[in-house]
Each structure stands twice: as C-alpha cells, then as structure tokens.
Design a protein around this motif. Structure first.
Motif, PDB file in Angstrom:
ATOM      1  N   GLU A  94       0.837  -1.180   0.000  1.00 17.50           N
ATOM      2  CA  GLU A  94       0.000   0.000   0.000  1.00 17.50           C
ATOM      3  C   GLU A  94       0.875   1.233   0.000  1.00 17.50           C
ATOM      4  N   VAL A  95       0.257   2.357  -0.253  1.00 15.02           N
ATOM      5  CA  VAL A  95       1.006   3.605  -0.212  1.00 15.02           C
ATOM      6  C   VAL A  95       1.498   3.866   1.217  1.00 15.02           C
ATOM      7  N   PHE A  96       0.775   3.351   2.208  1.00 15.55           N
ATOM      8  CA  PHE A  96       1.146   3.641   3.597  1.00 15.55           C
ATOM      9  C   PHE A  96       2.467   2.985   3.999  1.00 15.55           C
ATOM     10  N   ASP A  97       2.840   1.931   3.273  1.00 18.80           N
ATOM     11  CA  ASP A  97       4.116   1.283   3.599  1.00 18.80           C
ATOM     12  C   ASP A  97       5.306   2.181   3.270  1.00 18.80           C
ATOM     13  N   LEU A  98       5.027   3.294   2.621  1.00 17.14           N
ATOM     14  CA  LEU A  98       6.105   4.239   2.330  1.00 17.14           C
ATOM     15  C   LEU A  98       6.515   5.047   3.556  1.00 17.14           C
ATOM     16  N   VAL A  99       5.716   4.974   4.618  1.00 16.57           N
ATOM     17  CA  VAL A  99       5.922   5.926   5.716  1.00 16.57           C
ATOM     18  C   VAL A  99       7.338   5.923   6.312  1.00 16.57           C
ATOM     19  N   PRO A 100       8.035   4.774   6.390  1.00 14.52           N
ATOM     20  CA  PRO A 100       9.409   4.879   6.940  1.00 14.52           C
ATOM     21  C   PRO A 100      10.294   5.813   6.127  1.00 14.52           C
ATOM     22  N   LEU A 101       9.996   5.908   4.829  1.00 13.71           N
ATOM     23  CA  LEU A 101      10.829   6.768   3.980  1.00 13.71           C
ATOM     24  C   LEU A 101      10.834   8.205   4.461  1.00 13.71           C
ATOM     25  N   ILE A 102       9.737   8.619   5.067  1.00 13.45           N
ATOM     26  CA  ILE A 102       9.639  10.024   5.449  1.00 13.45           C
ATOM     27  C   ILE A 102      10.716  10.373   6.479  1.00 13.45           C
ATOM     28  N   VAL A 103      11.140   9.361   7.235  1.00 16.10           N
ATOM     29  CA  VAL A 103      12.236   9.583   8.179  1.00 16.10           C
ATOM     30  C   VAL A 103      13.577   9.241   7.530  1.00 16.10           C
ATOM     31  N   PHE A 104      13.589   8.184   6.730  1.00 16.02           N
ATOM     32  CA  PHE A 104      14.875   7.727   6.184  1.00 16.02           C
ATOM     33  C   PHE A 104      15.429   8.674   5.123  1.00 16.02           C
ATOM     34  N   ILE A 105      14.558   9.342   4.391  1.00 23.23           N
ATOM     35  CA  ILE A 105      15.074  10.238   3.344  1.00 23.23           C
ATOM     36  C   ILE A 105      15.889  11.384   3.944  1.00 23.23           C
ATOM     37  N   PRO A 106      15.363  12.097   4.944  1.00 19.83           N
ATOM     38  CA  PRO A 106      16.225  13.143   5.538  1.00 19.83           C
ATOM     39  C   PRO A 106      17.488  12.570   6.168  1.00 19.83           C
ATOM     40  N   ILE A 107      17.404  11.358   6.732  1.00 17.32           N
ATOM     41  CA  ILE A 107      18.615  10.760   7.309  1.00 17.32           C
ATOM     42  C   ILE A 107      19.627  10.504   6.194  1.00 17.32           C
ATOM     43  N   ALA A 108      19.132   9.979   5.070  1.00 19.39           N
ATOM     44  CA  ALA A 108      20.038   9.766   3.939  1.00 19.39           C
ATOM     45  C   ALA A 108      20.655  11.090   3.513  1.00 19.39           C
TER      46      ALA A 108
END
Lengths: 772, 529
Positions: free
Chosen positions: A2-16
């Motif tokens: 689902e689109v909701f499984d993207l939610v970790p990215l919202i934290v991981f992208i700034p960390i990257a």
C-alpha cells in the motif's frame, strides 16, 4: 504494497540526506549541499502528500512496524520501532515537511557564505527526521525518541554560531558563549519537562503492559467498518481480532488486566470497569493513575511547547539563525506538546471525569488554564520588547498557549487547526523578520563602505550594530517592499483579522472556551475565554507596534536607510507562505469543516462547533480596537520618543520594565534554583573531598600505617625482640632480617600478593595442561 | 562431578596469558613489536570471544561452555568456568574494550613499555576470570588478582599523585574483599563445596540452611567487597583519585570493566545465594544507589577538571545499575546488565577523549579549553556522540539501559515509587553536568591561543573511537540481540522474586520462603546438576 508502507521513507530520506552531506558535503559547493538537503526535505513532503492522498481516498490508515527495539520476551516487554499513519499523524507530517521544505529553501539564501554551511543543513535534515519520527511513532517510546532528538537539534542549532567571538550588541556577552548558554538552557529546561514525560511512560507501561497507542482509532470506533478495519487492526492487536479469545479487562479481584489492545482502547475499558492498577506492591485506582499520567505528561508539554513554568528557554533560543527560529521554535518542534495532548485525547478525556484534585479541577482543566495564562502573560511581555525576533518569540509562546488551552478544553480540532495555520503565518513572520535582519545588515555594510557615521544606534557596542533591534529600523516599507507586504499579511493573520487564516482558527478556540462555559457550565471555560480574549487584544496591539516600528516612519539609522530587498530564493518561500497564511482558513471553513471531519478518524474526541457570528464579531472588534490603539501610539507620531524610548515606556514606568524583563522569571529561577544548585554542588564536592576522601584516608590508610608501624616498631621491637633476645642471638638476627620484609610499602605487599597468586595459578594450570 | 575437557571459555580467559608469555620473550627494546603483539593478542581474544557467542545458546538459561576440573579435592576447590546470560555480555565487553585500551596506549606510554603491556594482558585474564568463574574460591583468586596489575598501572604510569592513589585503591578494595573472603569460607566450610551451582542446589534442597541471622551477615560480606568496587555511595572515595591519577588506558579499563566486577558480583552471588536478605536489604541498597545517582551527578557538576567530572559521573551511572539490580525483577536486572555494558562504552569513551585532550595540551582543567570543536571538528563530532550517549539520549545506548532500569524500578515489588522519581531526576542532572563540560571544553570561541593549532585525530585515535561509536548506535537502535542473550538467564534468576510469569498483574509475594526461592533459582542456574 500500500502507499502507507512508504511511511518509513519520510524519516529515512532526511537521514540519507544528512549522511550524504556529512560524508561528501565537504567536497561540494553550497549549491550541491543545498540540493541534497532541500531535495531530501522535498521528497519527505512528497511522501507525506502521498500518504495524505491515500487517507483522503477513504482508507483508514495503517500501522507499519519496522523492527524490534526494546524486547524482553520473558516479561512481555515489547517496544518496537513502528510507525503510524492516521489523519492526525499525516496532518503533522504535511505541516512539518511542507513548512520545513520552504524553510530549507529560504535558508539556502540566508546561510549563504557561512563557514559551516554544510553543518547547518546536516542539522536541519536531522531535525526534520527527528520531528517526523516524533509524529509518526506508534508508541510512546518512539514518540519520546523523536521528542528528545528534536531537543538535541534545537540545542545544536541554537548553539550553531558557537564560535562567534564578537560580543553580543545588547548584552555584551561574547556571541559564542551567549549561543552556548542559550543552547544549554534549552536542552536542560526541556530535560526537566522530559522528566515528567518519561515517568508518565513508565506508569503507562505498568498499567497497560504495552506502550502501543492501539489500533487506528477510526477503525475501532466506526463499528460498521469492521470488515475494512480488520486487516489493519490485526497487526496491532491480534487478541482483539474477530474470532480470537477476548481477555477480560478486569480480574475477579477488580484488578486491571491488560488485554493487549493498545493503550487507548484499554484506557477506556479500564475506566469503564473502574478497576485498580497493580504498581509494585501497591494498588492504585485507574482514575487516579490516569490523572497522574496526564499531569506528568503536561510537565513534558510545558517544556517542549514553552508554557508556564518552563517557557524561559524559548526567548533565549532566538540566538540561533533565523530559519531555525522559524522552523523549530515557531512552526514545528514547539507544537509537539499540542500534538501530544491531542494524540492522548482519550487519556485526557478520561481524566476529565475524575474528581480528585482540589477546586474540582481535572487535568485537562489545568492544561487549559496553563495555556490560557501563558497566552496572556506572553502577550503582555511581547509589548515591551525591542528585538524583532523576541517579539515573535513571545508571540509564539502566546499562540502556543492558545493551542494548549484549546486542547485542554477538549477542542482538539481547534487546537490542531490553529497549529497548522500558526505554522504558516509564524514561519512567514520569522522568515520575513530574517529578511528584515538580512536587509538591515546589508544596509549597515553599505553605509559602512560609504563612510557614513551613525548618529545614534541602539545596542551599538564595539563596532557591532544590532540588526535585530527594532529601534535601529524604521521606514523599511519602501526599501523592502516584498518583505513588507508579506510581513503585513503575517501580522494580520496572527492578529486574527478577517479573512486571514489566524482569524478562523483563533475563533474556533474562543468558541470552544465559550461553549465550555455556556453549555457545560464550566467556570474554567469562562476564565480561559477572558484570558484568551485579553491575549488576542495584546497580540493585535504588539503586531501593530512592530509593523509600524519596522516599516513606517523615517529610517532611524543609516543601516535602515540603506537596507535592500533580498534575492528570490529568500522571497519566494515568503510569498508561498503568505498565500497559505491568507487562504489557510479554508482548511476548516465553517459550514463544511473538512479539517474537523478529517481529524475525527484518528481523534475520537474531535468535534467541531458551528460558527458563532456574534463571538467572531466581538473578537474582531477587540482586535480592531487594539490595532487602532497601535496606530494612534506608534503611527500617528514617530514610534520612539525623542530620547529613544518606547511611547509607552514613560507612562507605564516600572510596569514596562517588569514586562520587558518577562515578569522577572529568569531572575526568579536564578535566585531560587540555579544559585542554590551551584552552591550546594560546590559544598557537596568540598565535603566529598574533606570527609569521604581525606577522612577515609585518615581512617583507612592512616590506620593501616599505624598497624604497620606498630608491627614493625613497638610490636616487633618491643615484644618479639625481647622474646627473641631471650632465645638467643642467632634467632635475633633472623628476626632482624624478617623486619626488613615489613617495609610498610604497599608495592612490596602487592608484589607478594601477585607472586602468591601466580603460584596458585601455576598450580591451577599445571594439571590442566598436563593431563587430568 | 566429572572433569570436562577444556572449553572455549577457558581458552578465551587464558589467551591473554599466552600473549603475555610471547611478550616476555621479546627484547624490551623492541617496543613496537611488543605493542603489536599485545594488540594482536587482544584482538584474537576478542575474536575468540565472538566464537563463544556463536556457540552460545541464548535460549538456555543455564551454564554453557563449561570447563570443570576437580582442582584441590581436599578442600573441595574446583576449577570451574562457564558462561551464561549473565556473564556473556560482560565477557564480550571486556574483550571489546581491551584492544581499544591497548591501541590507546601506543603513543602515550613511552616508559617501561614491556612491563606495561604485560600488566594489560594480566588484567584482561584476571577480569575475564572473574566473569566466568563458577567456584567461589577461584573467584576470590581472580578477584584479588585484578588488583595487582591495576595497582602497578596506576602506581607506575599514573600522573603526579599516582602512588597515593594506587595505594588507596589497593587498600580500600582489599579491605572490602576480606569480609567477602570470610563469607566465602563460611559457605565453603558449611556447604562442603566452593562450587556455586552445587551450593545453590544444596540451598534449594535444604541440605544447606542458613542459621538465624547468618544470611544477612553473608550478604553483607559479599556486599562489602562489591559495594567498594562498584562503587556504591558512600564507598566511592577511592574512585576519583584512582581515575584521576591512572593513565588513560587504566581509566578506560577501570571504568569500562573493573567497576562492573562489583555490579556483576551482586547479580552472580548475592541475588541467587541470599534471596531473603536481598529482599530485606533491597530498599537500603537502592537508597544508596539513588543517593549515589544524585550525589555523583551533583559533585560531578562542581568539578573544574574534566577527568574528575567523568570519574564522579561513574558514581551516578553505576547508581542506576545498582537500582536496576535491586529492583529484583527482570526489567531491572536486564537493564542493569545492559547499562553495565553501556557505561563501559560511554564512560570508557569519555576517558579516551580526556586522554586525547591531555596528550595535546597536558592539562585536564576545563578552563584551559574552549572552542575545541572548531579546532578539531571530527574530534568534536565524535565527542558529542559519546557525551550524548553518556547522558542517555534516546536512540543511543545509554537510554536503552536507563529506560529499562527505570521500568524495572517503577514496577518493583520491593521499591516504592519514590526511588524511580528521584533516579529520574538524575537523568536531568546528567544533562546538566555533561553539557556544562561540553559547553566549557568544546563550544564557544577559542579563548586560549595555545588551542588554536591543535593537531587533529590520527588514525589510531579514530580507530579507537569508531568501534565505540558503532556500538553506541547499535545498542541504541537495535538492542534486541543483546537483551536476547540474557533474557532467559535473567528470567530464571529473578523467578524467586517475582510471581510466576513475572506478569504485571500477578500478585507479588513479598516474602517467598528461602527454600522455595533457592529451588527456583537452582532450576535456572544449574539445570545440569
């Protein structure tokens, strides 16, 4: 997927983003660093938008587990890293990542030329990741991680100019030390708040046996949607899944029994059952426990959201770069407390019915009163400040007071609505203030190059002009037109003037207070209403004062006279925020209340009252009168008296000083807490050395020496020798040699212990090595 | 009991001695070879201990990788070493810290190099021996043996007042152990064995019964030795001196591992052997622990010298460990063991940082620094991480330990809520003194011209700090494998103290009968006997 499984990215992208900049940033130009940092922020925002669209499409949201964290299977401690997508968290994500991206872009221009440009954006991305972790965490501990990490970022960014060696124009303290002290103050005051929060978390675990919030509320509440919800709920609470064996929430002895559903549903079940909680060897009624937990959480809220009595760090935090003030200390981090109370609306509403505190107050009443009193007090202080950012800082404290009061009154929608609109217009005001400061600094450089001499500037010390002191401004309307117009829009929105965003959200808060008083007959409601209307009047007044002092009249310094508008990378974000501040009220436009409906899915106690024209008119009229007063005092005549005082400074006298020095809070803390703390620390350190160290030496070391001396002297010579003398010369000589062994040197003893042990070890090892 | 072949535990314990023997044969002038051989030995020992982890079955609460040898049958003394969930992590901590301590000594130690590295290898075996021994007599030998190399490390390679500090360290800790020796002898004589699992079994079956009042006395005997070592307030006064005078590696070993011998002792001996006394005295010990948390933090804040500040902070941190242990539940004890490791990493790291500053400026006074972050950016960033770890920032290792400890103490059947509240105040104070230090040393402008051109970190210094920082993040973000390693052993250990299952709602039994308690404990600790 689902689109909701993207939610970790919202934290991981700034960390990257921050890792990339930390790793290769030094080889990149400012532009490269900026692309990485702003790109990370922008992508996070896109993820938030995707999640928002997913929710808008009618889905209930999802809990997305990532990995185990603190897990002690034997005793059922299982606190995972898990994220939660529901309308409340997505609202926060959109606000944080959206405003955050704009501020990142603005900061590229603002921080241009700074020696630690890369470092700045590493911290900014870290902040974004931490804040997004805070709002997406699906249990109290993950929330707490974000909660403290944003505090760390705040610390790092307030202290960002930690190496400045020029003295601060206003105080004369060396800039870097001032920044360092402000940073430490922010961190430590926040830790005081966190102390309450962590205790609340510990109590929650022992009450409910979990720290998970529970299934997405909308699913649990909308009984008709069970089929839809089952899939999502299942992961969070297997026990409550259809067909599973339900655990009763209460044992026959009346003790609360965790059912594994998550904190909020269990809190409701426990409250309904009125059971007792086992805490160690004690038993506590569930109502009392929830009262204690909600009050402890309030301590955390007062720290993070700068409420009485822990608000003192926020004004000092203005020492940080202005984009930081806009992002962290106005739009996002400081609103975390409002989010926390809203997230815990089930607990606060449960506590509302428990009557164990004096004066018939309940924890949410206290929350509301703290907010309202803070709103009023900070409003009065803002009237008597010179520093452009400090005015906005107190205004932020005041507006946070509005939000906290709102959620305390049960107006969760109003509080969150104001949180969002405030994020728009306060970020706008801070960034515009930064633009003003930048412009004045440029003007100062310009004036300096042309050798013009300053007739009189304020906060002018050792060659440094204070570009933040409003007394050094005036007449900037013509020099910085874009900044002027967006500033006025921000000010109108903040003052609550129709039809700007602040009007709608502030009105909802006032309405909630009004209804709490009139419909529920709750005197707290009336008290809060009066305080908030007073605060609103002060808001309109000090914003009027500020706008007139900065932009109208004649330039009061050469710097102001030579100020210039900033490049587009700084003004474009301002224009976007100005548009949002103008139209933001549509979010929850009366009649439709789309925002209220949206939040109801995740905030069970959300409600939206109908627009009350009368109240809105009264509020508008009061704001209008306050603006008119500002016009009369600061516009009709020059904003400062001929000797450089505020128009109100002389009439108000000591009261003005009292307001200027924020009701003497810092002085009170200094005398009541810091000085005794330092003195006692010094005393303890002294006693530690004097008694525990030296005293012990006399006892232990001295005693040992005395025994050694006795054995080697009196005993050896006095007794043994005599005996030996009687026995004969040969033995006496032996005894004399033995005496040499007792040298009184511990190293010889140590050596003998070592030899002995080595011998024993050898005995030990030999049989092992050479067969058994 | 049958003799067993040599296990990996024995090999790991004595590997440093093997290295020591090699070093003995190297000419004292060949200092570089001595350094590298020592480092190699420490690294091999670490790798071997990873082999232990591979062979270790975390789901088994009992002893594993045992070596048993009937050593001195006449006195019922055995050579019995093994690991379980309580000791596995501490063995790893020791073998992990030692290579770092060795590497950190490469540049600072220029005198009597051969003797120095021999001492480091000796102390490694001694400390490992303490963690793995299952025989009380052997334990005492290893316990005392740790004193000797440390005594020389402080006394020979320390700073100005080294002899005073070394003697004090030696006498104070030795005085404590004498009472423990008496308690050990009582147990050995009355139980007809020094073997711990056998003793526990006898206590469980009623073959050995403590006469009225004796259990408390024995508890106090062990307590005396361990409390000084931890050090528990008010027995801490040797620690600041020892830390202050010791060379960097000495401080790192002292803080990193040696202090844990005390806290480990409580877990290994006091809790299983004396359940009733542990319950009776839990509030007393916990009170000392909480006083230590606040007192250590407060006194730390009043220091002018970085190294003293860090030394006093140990008193505060180990107060947390003790509070967790005497919460007498699984959360508390697991948090306590986790925090032993965390303190080893973060405080060991802090001492390394102080050493690096000292190498550059030959001063430890905070007033002599300021603005170091600007001069040494990488050093500043790494320091910040270690400082934050020490003050328990969530996401780093310290928080995981402190939170679990506070979780344990909050729900303890034997401690009132006030203990947790005051301990949590210590979390605030940790921020106060650590940020005070960080602000003074690293932040602000460079006020002393001498500091303007300090050399950055060299590869050795980076190599020392980076492993610590990796562990700080690993434990902070994903401690599951570490908790998993001790989960079953700790659960078995605390079973007598908590009602079946240890669940939240289970009725606490305030005073379980000692016999039943011992029985349950022995089930966990010695399934093979």
């Amino acid at each position: 997927m689902e689109v909701f499984d993207l939610v970790p990215l919202i934290v991981f992208i700034p960390i990257a983003g921050l890792l990339l900049n930390a790793w290769i940033g030094r080889y990149l130009s400012e532009k490269g660093i900026a692309w990485i940092a702003c790109g990370a922020a922008g992508l996070s925002f896109l993820v938030a938008v995707a999640l928002g669209l997913g929710l808008a499409g009618g889905s209930e949201g999802k809990i997305v587990p990532i990995v185990d964290w603190i897990k002690l299977p034997a005793v059922g401690v299982d606190i995972p890293w898990a994220m939660r997508v529901d309308t409340l968290s997505v609202t926060m994500m959109l606000a944080v990542a959206g405003v955050g991206t704009l501020i990142h872009i603005y900061a590229v221009g603002y921080m241009h030329g700074d020696a630690r440009f890369g470092r700045f954006f590493i911290y900014m991305n870290l902040f974004l990741a931490s804040m997004l972790l805070l709002v997406t965490g699906n249990n109290f501990l993950v929330l707490f991680v974000g909660w403290e990490l944003v505090g760390l970022c705040s610390f790092l960014l307030i202290g960002f100019w930690l190496h400045r060696d020029a003295p601060d124009p206003e105080t004369g303290i060396i800039g870097g030390i001032k920044n360092t002290n402000a940073a430490k103050k922010a961190f430590i005051v926040n830790r005081v708040g966190d102390f309450g929060f962590i205790l609340a978390i510990l109590l929650i675990w022992w009450t409910f046996g979990t720290l998970d919030f529970g299934p997405i509320q909308g699913a649990a509440h909308a009984a008709g949607h069970e089929e839809v919800a089952a899939g999502e709920v299942h992961e969070a609470a297997p026990e409550s899944a259809p067909g599973g064996e339900a655990v009763a929430p209460v044992t026959p002895e009346g003790v609360c029994q965790p059912t594994g559903e998550g904190v909020f549903p269990m809190a409701e079940a426990f409250m309904a059952a009125g059971c007792n909680v086992k805490l160690g060897s004690a038993e506590v009624p569930i109502g009392t426990l929830i009262v204690v937990v909600t009050l402890l959480m309030l301590v955390g809220v007062t720290g993070k959201s700068a409420q009485i009595p822990l608000f003192v760090w926020l004004p000092d935090a203005m020492a940080g770069p202005t984009p930081v003030s806009a992002l962290i200390h106005a739009a996002t981090m400081v609103t975390a407390g409002v989010y926390l109370v809203t997230r815990n609306n089930v607990l606060y509403e449960a506590a509302r019915g428990v009557n164990i505190l004096p004066f018939g107050l309940s924890p949410p009443d206290i929350v509301a009163l703290v907010g309202a009193i803070t709103a009023f007090m900070a409003g009065t202080i803002a009237v008597a400040q010179w520093d452009i950012k400090r005015v906005l800082a107190y205004s932020t404290i005041s507006q946070l007071g509005f939000m906290v009061a709102a959620v305390g009154l049960g107006g969760y929608v109003a509080g969150m609505f104001h949180l969002v609109t405030h994020a728009f217009f306060k970020a706008l005001l801070f960034l515009a203030a930064g633009s003003v400061i930048h412009g004045v600094e440029h003007g100062a450089h310009h004036a300096h190059e042309h050798g013009t001499h300053e007739a009189r500037t304020f906060g002018y010390r050792e060659g440094v002009l204070d570009p933040q002191d409003m007394r050094n401004m005036g007449g900037l309307r013509r020099r910085m037109p874009v900044t002027f117009w967006v500033y006025v829009i921000g000010a109108l929105a903040l003052a609550g003037i129709f039809p700007f965003a602040g009007f709608w959200s502030k009105d909802e808060i006032l309405l909630d207070a009004f209804l709490r008083g009139s419909e529920y007959g709750d005197p707290t409601g009336w008290l809060v209403l009066i305080l908030l209307i007073g605060a609103a009047a002060f808001t309109a007044f000090y914003m009027g004062r500020q706008v007139f002092m900065i932009f109208f009249g004649a330039p009061r310094t050469q710097a102001a006279g030579h100020a210039s508008e900033n490049p587009p990378i700084m003004t474009y974000p301002l224009i976007v925020l100005a548009a949002l501040s103008t139209l933001g009220g549509l979010l929850n436009v009366p009649g439709l209340h789309p925002f209220g409906t949206w939040l109801e899915q995740s905030v069970p106690h959300a409600h939206t009252a109908d627009f009350n024209v009368l109240l809105a008119l009264v509020a508008l009229a009061i704001a209008g009168v306050a603006v008119a007063l500002a016009v009369v005092i600061y516009y009709m005549r020059p904003a400062l008296t001929s000797d450089g005082l505020d128009r109100l400074q002389r009439p108000l006298g000591p009261l003005w000083t009292f307001l200027h020095r924020k009701w003497l809070w810092d002085e009170a803390y200094h005398n009541a807490v810091i000085r005794p703390f330092n003195a006692l620390g010094g005393l303890l350190a002294h006693l530690d050395v004097r008694y525990l160290r030296d005293g012990l030496d006399q006892g232990l070391y001295g005693g040992f020496n005395r025994i050694a001396a006795f054995l080697g002297g009196d005993f050896d010579l006095g007794i043994i020798d005599r005996v030996v003398n009687g026995v004969g010369r040969v033995t006496q000589q032996l005894a004399g040699q033995a005496r040499h062994l007792q040298t009184g040197y511990v190293r010889n003893y140590a050596l003998s212990v070592m030899l002995g042990v080595l011998a024993v070890l050898l005995i030990l090892l030999l049989p092992l090595l050479f067969g058994q | 009991m049958e003799n067993t072949p040599i296990s990996l535990t024995t090999i790991v314990t004595f590997l440093p001695i093997a290295g020591l023997i090699v070093v003995l044969f190297i000419n004292r002038e060949r200092e570089d070879i001595i350094r590298w051989v020592t480092l190699g030995t420490a690294v091999i020992t670490f790798l071997a201990s990873l082999g232990m982890v591979a062979a270790f079955d975390a789901s088994n609460p009992g002893l594993q990788l045992e070596t048993y040898y009937n050593w001195i049958p006449g006195f019922n003394i055995s050579y019995h070493v093994a690991v379980d969930g309580l000791s596995m992590l501490l063995v790893l901590l020791t073998t992990f810290i030692m290579p770092l301590a060795v590497l950190a000594s490469f540049d600072p130690i220029k005198e009597r190099v051969k003797l120095y590295y021999c001492m480091l290898l000796l102390i490694e075996t001694a400390m490992l021996g303490v963690f793995v021994t299952q025989d009380l007599f052997l334990f005492y030998i290893f316990w005392e043996f740790t004193l000797v190399p440390m005594y020389f490390l402080i006394g020979i390679w320390g700073s100005e007042n080294r002899v005073y500090a070394a003697i004090k360290f030696f006498l104070y800790t030795m005085a404590g152990s004498i009472l423990m020796l008496l308690a050990i002898l009582w147990l050995g004589v009355n139980g007809d064995t020094f073997n711990l699992p056998t003793l526990l079994e006898k206590l469980a079956s009623g073959a050995l019964v403590f006469p009225e009042g004796v259990e408390v006395l024995l508890f106090i005997g062990f307590f005396a030795a361990f409390a000084v070592k931890v050090p528990l307030w008010p027995f801490h006064s040797w620690l600041p001196d020892a830390h202050y005078e010791a060379p960097t590696a000495g401080s790192v070993i002292l803080a990193g591992v040696l202090l844990k011998l005390g806290t480990y002792g409580f877990v290994r001996f006091n809790l299983p052997l004396f359940p009733q006394a542990s319950i009776d005295l839990a509030p007393v010990v916990a009170a000392l622990a909480v006083i230590g948390i606040l007192y250590g933090a407060w006194v730390s804040y009043a220091q002018k010298d970085v190294k003293k500040l860090v030394a006093y902070s140990s008193v505060s941190h180990l107060g947390f460990v003790m509070l967790g242990i005497f919460a007498l539940n699984a959360q508390g004890v697991q948090g306590g063991i986790m925090q032993m490791v965390n303190h080893g990493l973060s405080t060991g790291g802090l001492f390394l940082l102080v050493g690096m500053l000292y190498e550059r400026r030959h001063t430890k006074l905070m007033a002599d620094f300021g603005g170091i972050w600007k001069v040494m950016p990488l050093f500043g960033a790494l320091s910040l991480i270690i400082v934050l770890s020490s003050m328990g920032l969530p996401g780093l290792n310290g928080f995981v330990g402190e939170f679990t400890i506070l979780l344990g103490s909050m729900g303890s059947n034997f401690l009132a809520v006030g203990f947790t509240v005051f301990a949590a105040v210590g979390v605030i104070l940790a921020a106060v003194y650590m940020l005070y230090m960080f602000g003074k040393v690293y932040m602000g402008p460079v006020i002393h011209p001498e500091n303007e051109r300090l050399p950055g970190l060299d590869w050795k210094e980076v190599a020392v700090l980076v492993p610590l920082i990796i562990m700080i993040f690993w434990i902070g973000l994903y401690p599951t494998p570490f908790f998993g390693m001790m989960d079953s052993s700790v659960d078995a250990l605390v079973t007598p103290y908590t009602a079946p299952g240890g669940s939240v709602t289970a009725a606490p039994e305030l005073a379980p009968a000692p016999v039943a308690a011992g029985e349950a404990a022995s089930v966990g600790l010695a399934p093979g006997y």
